[in-house]
Design a protein around this motif. Structure first.
Motif, PDB file in Angstrom:
ATOM      1  N   PHE A 113      71.010  18.147  48.214  1.00 47.36           N
ATOM      2  CA  PHE A 113      71.039  19.188  49.234  1.00 47.36           C
ATOM      3  C   PHE A 113      69.987  20.240  48.947  1.00 47.36           C
ATOM      4  CE2 PHE A 113      74.612  18.039  51.757  1.00 47.36           C
ATOM      5  CZ  PHE A 113      75.471  17.353  50.914  1.00 47.36           C
ATOM      6  N   GLN A 162      74.054  31.226  51.252  1.00 48.88           N
ATOM      7  CA  GLN A 162      73.030  30.193  51.329  1.00 48.88           C
ATOM      8  C   GLN A 162      73.293  29.307  52.551  1.00 48.88           C
ATOM      9  OE1 GLN A 162      72.594  28.153  47.557  1.00 48.88           O
ATOM     10  NE2 GLN A 162      72.436  30.077  46.418  1.00 48.88           N
ATOM     11  N   PHE A 219      72.588  25.535  54.106  1.00 50.67           N
ATOM     12  CA  PHE A 219      72.350  24.209  53.576  1.00 50.67           C
ATOM     13  C   PHE A 219      71.859  23.245  54.654  1.00 50.67           C
ATOM     14  CE2 PHE A 219      74.068  24.064  49.245  1.00 50.67           C
ATOM     15  CZ  PHE A 219      74.661  25.315  49.182  1.00 50.67           C
ATOM     16  N   GLY A 220      71.016  22.295  54.223  1.00 52.19           N
ATOM     17  CA  GLY A 220      70.711  21.138  55.049  1.00 52.19           C
ATOM     18  C   GLY A 220      71.831  20.116  54.956  1.00 52.19           C
ATOM     19  N   ASP A 221      71.694  19.017  55.696  1.00 55.31           N
ATOM     20  CA  ASP A 221      72.744  18.003  55.742  1.00 55.31           C
ATOM     21  C   ASP A 221      72.619  16.940  54.657  1.00 55.31           C
ATOM     22  OD1 ASP A 221      73.158  18.041  59.352  1.00 55.31           O
ATOM     23  OD2 ASP A 221      74.196  19.136  57.763  1.00 55.31           O
ATOM     24  N   GLY A 222      71.641  17.060  53.807  1.00 58.83           N
ATOM     25  CA  GLY A 222      71.583  16.207  52.635  1.00 58.83           C
ATOM     26  C   GLY A 222      70.778  14.931  52.796  1.00 58.83           C
ATOM     27  N   ARG A 253      71.064  11.116  51.077  1.00 60.37           N
ATOM     28  CA  ARG A 253      71.871  10.229  50.241  1.00 60.37           C
ATOM     29  C   ARG A 253      70.954   9.197  49.605  1.00 60.37           C
ATOM     30  NH1 ARG A 253      74.178  12.890  53.715  1.00 60.37           N
ATOM     31  NH2 ARG A 253      76.353  13.527  53.566  1.00 60.37           N
ATOM     32  N   TYR A 258      82.849  28.091  50.836  1.00 61.99           N
ATOM     33  CA  TYR A 258      82.060  27.218  51.690  1.00 61.99           C
ATOM     34  C   TYR A 258      82.913  26.015  52.067  1.00 61.99           C
ATOM     35  CZ  TYR A 258      77.674  29.586  50.420  1.00 61.99           C
ATOM     36  OH  TYR A 258      76.668  30.508  50.247  1.00 61.99           O
ATOM     37  N   GLN A 288      82.604  21.875  53.550  1.00 64.10           N
ATOM     38  CA  GLN A 288      81.713  20.729  53.765  1.00 64.10           C
ATOM     39  C   GLN A 288      82.452  19.663  54.558  1.00 64.10           C
ATOM     40  OE1 GLN A 288      80.486  18.501  50.274  1.00 64.10           O
ATOM     41  NE2 GLN A 288      78.580  17.898  51.253  1.00 64.10           N
ATOM     42  N   ARG A 293      77.844  16.163  56.012  1.00 63.48           N
ATOM     43  CA  ARG A 293      77.163  17.407  56.357  1.00 63.48           C
ATOM     44  C   ARG A 293      76.928  18.245  55.116  1.00 63.48           C
ATOM     45  NH1 ARG A 293      77.419  18.965  61.626  1.00 63.48           N
ATOM     46  NH2 ARG A 293      75.641  20.233  60.984  1.00 63.48           N
ATOM     47  N   GLY A 294      76.063  19.232  55.248  1.00 62.68           N
ATOM     48  CA  GLY A 294      75.867  20.191  54.164  1.00 62.68           C
ATOM     49  C   GLY A 294      76.968  21.234  54.143  1.00 62.68           C
ATOM     50  N   LEU A 295      76.935  22.074  53.125  1.00 60.96           N
ATOM     51  CA  LEU A 295      77.927  23.132  53.013  1.00 60.96           C
ATOM     52  C   LEU A 295      77.666  24.207  54.065  1.00 60.96           C
ATOM     53  CD1 LEU A 295      77.984  21.759  50.136  1.00 60.96           C
ATOM     54  CD2 LEU A 295      78.731  23.997  49.281  1.00 60.96           C
ATOM     55  N   PHE A 310      78.819  28.219  55.117  1.00 63.15           N
ATOM     56  CA  PHE A 310      79.427  29.458  54.653  1.00 63.15           C
ATOM     57  C   PHE A 310      80.654  29.795  55.503  1.00 63.15           C
ATOM     58  CE2 PHE A 310      79.809  33.681  53.160  1.00 63.15           C
ATOM     59  CZ  PHE A 310      79.898  34.536  54.248  1.00 63.15           C
ATOM     60  N   LEU A 370      86.029  19.280  52.670  1.00 68.57           N
ATOM     61  CA  LEU A 370      85.927  19.640  51.252  1.00 68.57           C
ATOM     62  C   LEU A 370      85.589  21.124  51.172  1.00 68.57           C
ATOM     63  CD1 LEU A 370      85.989  18.315  48.440  1.00 68.57           C
ATOM     64  CD2 LEU A 370      83.566  17.781  48.724  1.00 68.57           C
ATOM     65  N   PHE A 384      84.714  24.582  48.811  1.00 67.57           N
ATOM     66  CA  PHE A 384      84.174  25.039  47.541  1.00 67.57           C
ATOM     67  C   PHE A 384      84.244  26.558  47.462  1.00 67.57           C
ATOM     68  CE2 PHE A 384      82.268  21.198  45.893  1.00 67.57           C
ATOM     69  CZ  PHE A 384      81.980  20.446  47.015  1.00 67.57           C
TER      70      PHE A 384
END
Lengths: 116, 114
Positions: free
Chosen positions: A90, A105, A107-110, A112, B36, B38, B42-44, B46, B88, B90
């Motif tokens: 990420f 922060q 985040f992008g979607d990652g 894999r 956060y 998830q 997808r990304g985390l 806020f 998920l 965090f």
């Protein structure tokens, strides 16, 4: 507003191959980060940058390199892929912390990544 | 050293029931604390943060968190769970040496059953 964009979304590499994970953000954030996420382990910081031309190591930098030539882009390079680098990666960004540590922060979607 | 702990790997609740996802912290000085979420693939994202002031912090999607200094906890709560809350979660705290870098807990999977 695209936010943080990561490419590719998925990739399979052979041991010893190299690749670059791309990350770009359109929010004019100074700070950018690369994390890896392993099951049950939370997120570990690989590298980070506080602005163009400035990068530094995080908790788990071995096997990776980064560059920051522009505010928008922060690519992560794997030189010699190893099975231990199989993970979800990420990228994140945040505005400057002039007032302290209270800026979240984004985040992008990652990406894999599997190393076989 | 700053740290956060999420003692539960998974929390199961029925839709419509209240939910709590636990987080405890260990920090020097006044803590900044984050939650956060998830969603799959997808990304985390806020959810909310505590900086100072009111111990009950309200965030996105109807979530809130209660800061308890005596118990060093920052539990995430929602009065009525939705199936779509399954994700998920965090909690995180800034590092002491570089406050823009976060230390994340190991995560808690929330499963809301219909």
């Amino acid at each position: 507003n695209a936010g943080v964009t990561q490419t590719p979304k998925f990739r399979i590499l052979k041991i010893g191959q190299s690749m670059t994970l791309q990350c770009t953000q359109d929010m004019n954030h100074n700070y950018m980060y690369w994390y890896r996420q392993d099951p049950g382990m939370g997120l570990k910081l690989i590298y980070y940058s506080v602005g163009a031309g400035i990068t530094d190591k995080g908790e788990v930098p071995n096997g990776y390199n980064v560059s920051r030539s522009t505010t928008e882009d922060f690519p992560l390079r794997l030189e010699l892929a190893a099975p231990s680098q199989t993970s979800v990666y990420f990228c994140a960004s945040s505005p400057p912390h002039a007032t302290g540590a209270d800026q979240p922060q984004h985040f992008g979607d990652g990406t894999r990544l599997s190393i076989l | 050293a700053q740290s956060v702990a999420q003692p539960e790997d998974q929390v199961n609740v029925a839709e419509g029931n209240p939910l709590t996802v636990k987080c405890t912290y260990s920090v020097s000085g006044n803590p900044y604390l984050f939650w956060y979420v998830q969603y799959p693939n997808r990304g985390l994202q806020f959810l909310l943060k505590y900086i100072t002031g009111d111990n009950l912090v309200k965030g996105s999607y109807g979530f809130e968190a209660e800061f308890n200094k005596s118990q060093t906890s920052f539990h995430l709560k929602k009065p009525s769970a939705l199936v779509s809350d399954s994700a998920l979660y965090f909690c995180a705290v800034p590092r002491m040496d570089s406050s823009y870098k976060l230390i994340f807990g190991s995560g808690t999977r929330l499963l809301v059953r219909p």
